[in-house]
Design a protein around this motif. Structure first.
Motif, PDB file in Angstrom:
ATOM      1  N   MET A  28       0.833  -1.196   0.000  1.00  0.00           N
ATOM      2  CA  MET A  28       0.000   0.000   0.000  1.00  0.00           C
ATOM      3  C   MET A  28       0.863   1.240   0.000  1.00  0.00           C
ATOM      4  O   MET A  28       1.721   1.391   0.858  1.00  0.00           O
ATOM      5  N   VAL A  29       0.639   2.107  -0.960  1.00  0.00           N
ATOM      6  CA  VAL A  29       1.304   3.401  -0.948  1.00  0.00           C
ATOM      7  C   VAL A  29       0.190   4.428  -0.829  1.00  0.00           C
ATOM      8  O   VAL A  29      -0.442   4.792  -1.803  1.00  0.00           O
ATOM      9  N   VAL A  30      -0.094   4.846   0.407  1.00  0.00           N
ATOM     10  CA  VAL A  30      -1.227   5.726   0.635  1.00  0.00           C
ATOM     11  C   VAL A  30      -0.781   7.170   0.468  1.00  0.00           C
ATOM     12  O   VAL A  30       0.201   7.578   1.078  1.00  0.00           O
ATOM     13  N   PRO A  31      -1.472   7.941  -0.354  1.00  0.00           N
ATOM     14  CA  PRO A  31      -1.092   9.351  -0.500  1.00  0.00           C
ATOM     15  C   PRO A  31      -1.154  10.054   0.850  1.00  0.00           C
ATOM     16  O   PRO A  31      -2.061   9.801   1.648  1.00  0.00           O
ATOM     17  N   ASP A  32      -0.185  10.921   1.058  1.00  0.00           N
ATOM     18  CA  ASP A  32      -0.048  11.567   2.355  1.00  0.00           C
ATOM     19  C   ASP A  32      -1.305  12.334   2.763  1.00  0.00           C
ATOM     20  O   ASP A  32      -1.756  12.231   3.900  1.00  0.00           O
ATOM     21  N   ALA A  33      -1.858  13.078   1.810  1.00  0.00           N
ATOM     22  CA  ALA A  33      -3.017  13.914   2.145  1.00  0.00           C
ATOM     23  C   ALA A  33      -4.172  13.052   2.644  1.00  0.00           C
ATOM     24  O   ALA A  33      -4.869  13.414   3.593  1.00  0.00           O
ATOM     25  N   LEU A  34      -4.361  11.910   2.002  1.00  0.00           N
ATOM     26  CA  LEU A  34      -5.451  11.016   2.393  1.00  0.00           C
ATOM     27  C   LEU A  34      -5.198  10.441   3.784  1.00  0.00           C
ATOM     28  O   LEU A  34      -6.089  10.376   4.625  1.00  0.00           O
ATOM     29  N   LEU A  35      -3.931  10.061   4.019  1.00  0.00           N
ATOM     30  CA  LEU A  35      -3.599   9.467   5.303  1.00  0.00           C
ATOM     31  C   LEU A  35      -3.768  10.485   6.435  1.00  0.00           C
ATOM     32  O   LEU A  35      -4.304  10.175   7.492  1.00  0.00           O
ATOM     33  N   GLN A  36      -3.319  11.706   6.171  1.00  0.00           N
ATOM     34  CA  GLN A  36      -3.454  12.771   7.176  1.00  0.00           C
ATOM     35  C   GLN A  36      -4.920  12.990   7.525  1.00  0.00           C
ATOM     36  O   GLN A  36      -5.289  13.086   8.693  1.00  0.00           O
ATOM     37  N   ALA A  37      -5.730  13.088   6.482  1.00  0.00           N
ATOM     38  CA  ALA A  37      -7.146  13.360   6.702  1.00  0.00           C
ATOM     39  C   ALA A  37      -7.776  12.226   7.504  1.00  0.00           C
ATOM     40  O   ALA A  37      -8.513  12.465   8.463  1.00  0.00           O
ATOM     41  N   LEU A  38      -7.438  10.997   7.129  1.00  0.00           N
ATOM     42  CA  LEU A  38      -8.039   9.859   7.815  1.00  0.00           C
ATOM     43  C   LEU A  38      -7.543   9.742   9.236  1.00  0.00           C
ATOM     44  O   LEU A  38      -8.279   9.346  10.132  1.00  0.00           O
ATOM     45  N   SER A  39      -6.279  10.102   9.429  1.00  0.00           N
ATOM     46  CA  SER A  39      -5.708   9.978  10.759  1.00  0.00           C
ATOM     47  C   SER A  39      -6.478  10.862  11.735  1.00  0.00           C
ATOM     48  O   SER A  39      -6.784  10.469  12.851  1.00  0.00           O
ATOM     49  N   ARG A  40      -6.849  12.064  11.291  1.00  0.00           N
ATOM     50  CA  ARG A  40      -7.623  12.940  12.173  1.00  0.00           C
ATOM     51  C   ARG A  40      -9.059  12.473  12.273  1.00  0.00           C
ATOM     52  O   ARG A  40      -9.672  12.527  13.325  1.00  0.00           O
ATOM     53  N   LEU A  41      -9.578  12.008  11.140  1.00  0.00           N
ATOM     54  CA  LEU A  41     -10.970  11.572  11.136  1.00  0.00           C
ATOM     55  C   LEU A  41     -11.169  10.362  12.046  1.00  0.00           C
ATOM     56  O   LEU A  41     -12.209  10.214  12.683  1.00  0.00           O
ATOM     57  N   THR A  42     -10.123   9.517  12.129  1.00  0.00           N
ATOM     58  CA  THR A  42     -10.216   8.327  12.963  1.00  0.00           C
ATOM     59  C   THR A  42     -10.550   8.686  14.407  1.00  0.00           C
ATOM     60  O   THR A  42     -11.345   8.017  15.054  1.00  0.00           O
ATOM     61  N   LEU A  43      -9.965   9.790  14.889  1.00  0.00           N
ATOM     62  CA  LEU A  43     -10.227  10.195  16.270  1.00  0.00           C
ATOM     63  C   LEU A  43     -11.694  10.554  16.450  1.00  0.00           C
ATOM     64  O   LEU A  43     -12.340  10.158  17.418  1.00  0.00           O
ATOM     65  N   TYR A  44     -12.230  11.288  15.470  1.00  0.00           N
ATOM     66  CA  TYR A  44     -13.633  11.673  15.554  1.00  0.00           C
ATOM     67  C   TYR A  44     -14.514  10.429  15.507  1.00  0.00           C
ATOM     68  O   TYR A  44     -15.484  10.307  16.235  1.00  0.00           O
ATOM     69  N   ARG A  45     -14.122   9.493  14.655  1.00  0.00           N
ATOM     70  CA  ARG A  45     -14.949   8.298  14.520  1.00  0.00           C
ATOM     71  C   ARG A  45     -14.893   7.432  15.780  1.00  0.00           C
ATOM     72  O   ARG A  45     -15.831   6.704  16.077  1.00  0.00           O
ATOM     73  N   MET A  46     -13.784   7.518  16.514  1.00  0.00           N
ATOM     74  CA  MET A  46     -13.699   6.739  17.758  1.00  0.00           C
ATOM     75  C   MET A  46     -14.725   7.235  18.763  1.00  0.00           C
ATOM     76  O   MET A  46     -15.397   6.447  19.420  1.00  0.00           O
ATOM     77  N   GLN A  47     -14.856   8.562  18.882  1.00  0.00           N
ATOM     78  CA  GLN A  47     -15.856   9.058  19.837  1.00  0.00           C
ATOM     79  C   GLN A  47     -17.255   8.748  19.329  1.00  0.00           C
ATOM     80  O   GLN A  47     -18.163   8.473  20.101  1.00  0.00           O
TER      81      GLN A  47
END
Lengths: 172, 493
Positions: B399-418
């Motif tokens: 997997m070569v995930v584009p940085d912008a996508l990974l960054q966005a998901l990394s922050r979104l993951t926190l929101y999705r956890m709550q």
């Protein structure tokens, strides 16, 4: 299914973050945006090396002989790996049953936190990769920690760190 | 009223390439809105007649062709909006089990912004004047409105509706230059009564509906409340869906701890807007100022994704991570709200891909049209075709995930956890929810968000003791993790 290394939750293939604990599940290839400082040996390399036969790409013609060397950054010594398909890196301690192919003890491996069997480098005509062998202090590629027991592709000029011991990959 | 080259299309709110069937449907919808029986005012009657006129021309193929030929060709060019996307995996491996794939969809205006061309905004303030607003709260609303009025352009319009047990129009659409007049009306707001949000919204939409078309303004409803509405939630949400179809966006501002965040989020996301959590007068001031400024930058409004996924692919989650940050409804069409000049809109989409059989060599994850209204154009209604597709291959590539996508998901993951913790609480799995909050706190600490992490930990403890979320910290966590998405954008490549 893939398993989260942090909480062992099962995730669907393709997941980027664990839905259970939020851990990141993929290793990022940041090398595209990385700028390495030029050091003297780079100038030397540049003169000789043509555009690199970059390995994972389909249209890259397999090179007959791939010469791979590791340059220990602190001491500026070069270890040649040519002719081998797999090499393990680590440090030799007395009474150890399995010995690494390359002993890094001369480079203060202990002080840098290198495990006895730290990582393995695999060389095929198509690609060169590194795998962490479950070391205590982990392995990083260009500063990014890699997941143990998973192959991670290497390119020319990548810097790997075994614990704190930094090594640059030189591919010709 | 404008009589631009494509007026007939604009009256029916259809794009130039609308089919005969679509024109018919649009005509019926318009007659329902403007029928003299529904609203007997003379302007509406005028509108009704014009709609008839438009339909007579556009429903007749010959007359339509002549009319089309009269529209200058430079007005027929597609609007300057770029649609880009990044995939978490360019080539999907052919797996015998389901897999996930993520898409970061970026929309941006490719011409420099020209605020002078943007039509005036109409902000319809719908203020809760229930008893609980007494004192500090109603004062902060009054002050923030005054602040807003000073920051609008002279020709922007303000209207004011208050609601308690019923709704009243305090001020009809008035240009912001009549500051004293507006503030005079604002000061007359008296508190008392319940919180009947539906009445407030109905009145606001009726008021906006006609002002909207007649003046070619961008209308937004700003709902300001501090409490729960009882029994009319569903009706309010349906109303919000109607308002969006008419190009009216609803934003909400929840004051204090007692408002219903699930309801307001549902309401605003269906109406293409966002919900803001107001903890102090400064918050409200800032949100008003920022929102007021952004109305000036609107390039296209009422964006909607009309799309389908093919090959059994299922869209599982959608979230707008840049633009106005908001969770998105998964019902097609997906409302995306407004697109601003000089600010891109990014949407993260998560797709569940079924096991892939041998015959499949490529997949359209999403195919359809992006529908929008561009107020500054002669031809106002547009739709841009687009498709997000990926290949399917035999080999599992790393997997070569584009940085912008990974960054966005990394922050979104926190929101999705709550988000997930909330679902778990709702279904009674309290200890799982508490554990998840602890994980969340760990990630927040790792990101240097110490105070939010502390709130999350306190909440995890509170949860184990009382088996429910506390209103205040629950909202802090929800809107706190959401605001993390606003951190500096990943660099553009």
């Amino acid at each position: 299914m893939i398993t989260c290394p942090n909480c062992h939750h099962q995730e669907l293939p393709g997941a980027l973050f664990c839905s259970e604990c939020g851990a990141q599940l993929v290793v990022v290839d940041r090398s595209a945006t990385q700028t390495l400082d030029m050091i003297q040996s780079d100038y030397f390399e540049r003169k000789r090396s043509k555009p690199l036969p970059l390995l994972a790409e389909e249209n890259a013609t397999p090179v007959a002989v791939l010469s791979v060397a590791l340059r220990v950054i602190d001491s500026d010594e070069v270890i040649h790996l040519s002719g081998r398909s797999e090499v393990t890196l680590g440090r030799v301690v007395e009474g150890q049953p399995i010995l690494p192919d390359i002993d890094l003890t001369p480079y203060e491996a202990y002080a840098h936190g290198v495990s006895r069997l730290h990582a393995a480098i695999k060389i095929t005509p198509q690609r060169i990769s590194i795998m962490d062998l479950g070391s205590s202090n982990g392995t990083r590629v260009n500063g990014q920690k890699i997941v143990p027991h998973v192959d991670y592709p290497l390119k020319h000029h990548d810097v790997i760190a075994l614990g704190k011991l930094k090594i640059q990959v030189i591919i010709q | 009223m404008g009589t631009g080259a494509a007026e007939y299309y604009n009256l029916l709110k259809v794009p130039l390439d609308a089919t005969a069937e679509e024109i018919r449907a649009a005509y019926f919808a318009a007659t329902r809105t403007y029928h003299p029986d529904v609203n007997p005012s003379p302007e509406v009657r005028q509108m009704f007649i014009r709609v008839q006129e438009a339909y007579e021309v556009l429903s007749n193929p010959q007359r339509r062709a002549t009319y089309d030929a009269s529209i200058p060709s430079d007005q027929r060019q597609l609007p300057p909006i770029a649609i880009d996307w990044l995939l978490s995996r360019r080539v999907l491996p052919r797996l015998t089990e389901p897999q996930l794939v993520y898409v970061l969809l970026d929309l941006r205006v490719t011409v420099p912004s020209d605020p002078s061309k943007a039509p005036p905004a109409h902000i319809c303030l719908v203020v809760d004047r229930s008893t609980s607003m007494r004192g500090e709260r109603i004062e902060m609303v009054k002050q923030s409105i005054a602040h807003l009025v000073r920051h609008l352009r002279p020709n922007d319009l303000i209207s004011l509706i208050t609601f308690g047990d019923r709704a009243e129009v305090i001020l009809h659409a008035t240009p912001a230059q009549h500051q004293i007049d507006i503030l005079h009306h604002v000061n007359q707001i008296q508190v008392g009564g319940g919180t009947e949000i539906l009445h407030g919204l109905e009145t606001a939409i009726n008021l906006s509906r006609y002002a909207n078309h007649a003046n070619n303004t961008s209308t937004q409803i700003w709902l300001i409340t501090d409490g729960h509405t009882y029994g009319d939630e569903q009706a309010s949400i349906e109303l919000a869906a109607t308002s969006r179809r008419e190009g009216i966006v609803i934003n909400a501002f929840g004051i204090g701890e007692d408002w219903n965040d699930d309801f307001l989020d549902a309401l605003t996301s269906i109406a293409g807007g966002t919900t803001h959590y107001v903890r102090s007068p400064e918050d409200l001031h800032m949100y008003f100022e920022r929102k007021g400024r952004s109305t000036r930058q609107i390039f296209a409004r009422g964006l909607e994704l009309h799309c389908v996924s093919e090959g059994g692919v299922n869209l599982r989650y959608a979230f707008k991570v840049a633009g106005d940050i908001a969770p998105l409804s998964l019902e097609i069409p997906i409302p995306l709200g407004d697109l601003y000049s000089g600010e891109k809109m990014s949407v993260v989409l998560e797709f569940l891909v079924p096991p892939l059989s041998r015959e499949i060599t490529g997949l359209n994850l999403l195919r359809g049209k992006l529908v929008m209204e561009i107020p500054s154009f002669e031809v106002r209604y547009w739709r841009l075709p687009f498709a997000v597709s990926c290949e399917v291959g035999e080999e599992v590539e790393p997997m070569v995930v584009p940085d912008a996508l990974l960054q966005a998901l990394s922050r979104l993951t926190l929101y999705r956890m709550q988000e997930k913790a909330r679902q778990e609480i709702a279904s009674g799995e309290v200890s799982r929810a508490a554990r998840r909050l602890q994980y969340l706190a760990t990630h927040l600490l790792a990101k240097g968000e110490r105070s939010l992490a502390r709130t999350v930990l306190l909440e995890a403890e509170h949860l184990q003791r009382t088996h429910q979320l506390s209103g205040e910290r629950g909202k802090q966590i929800k809107y706190g993790t959401r605001s993390l998405l606003m951190l500096p954008e990943p660099r553009k490549d």
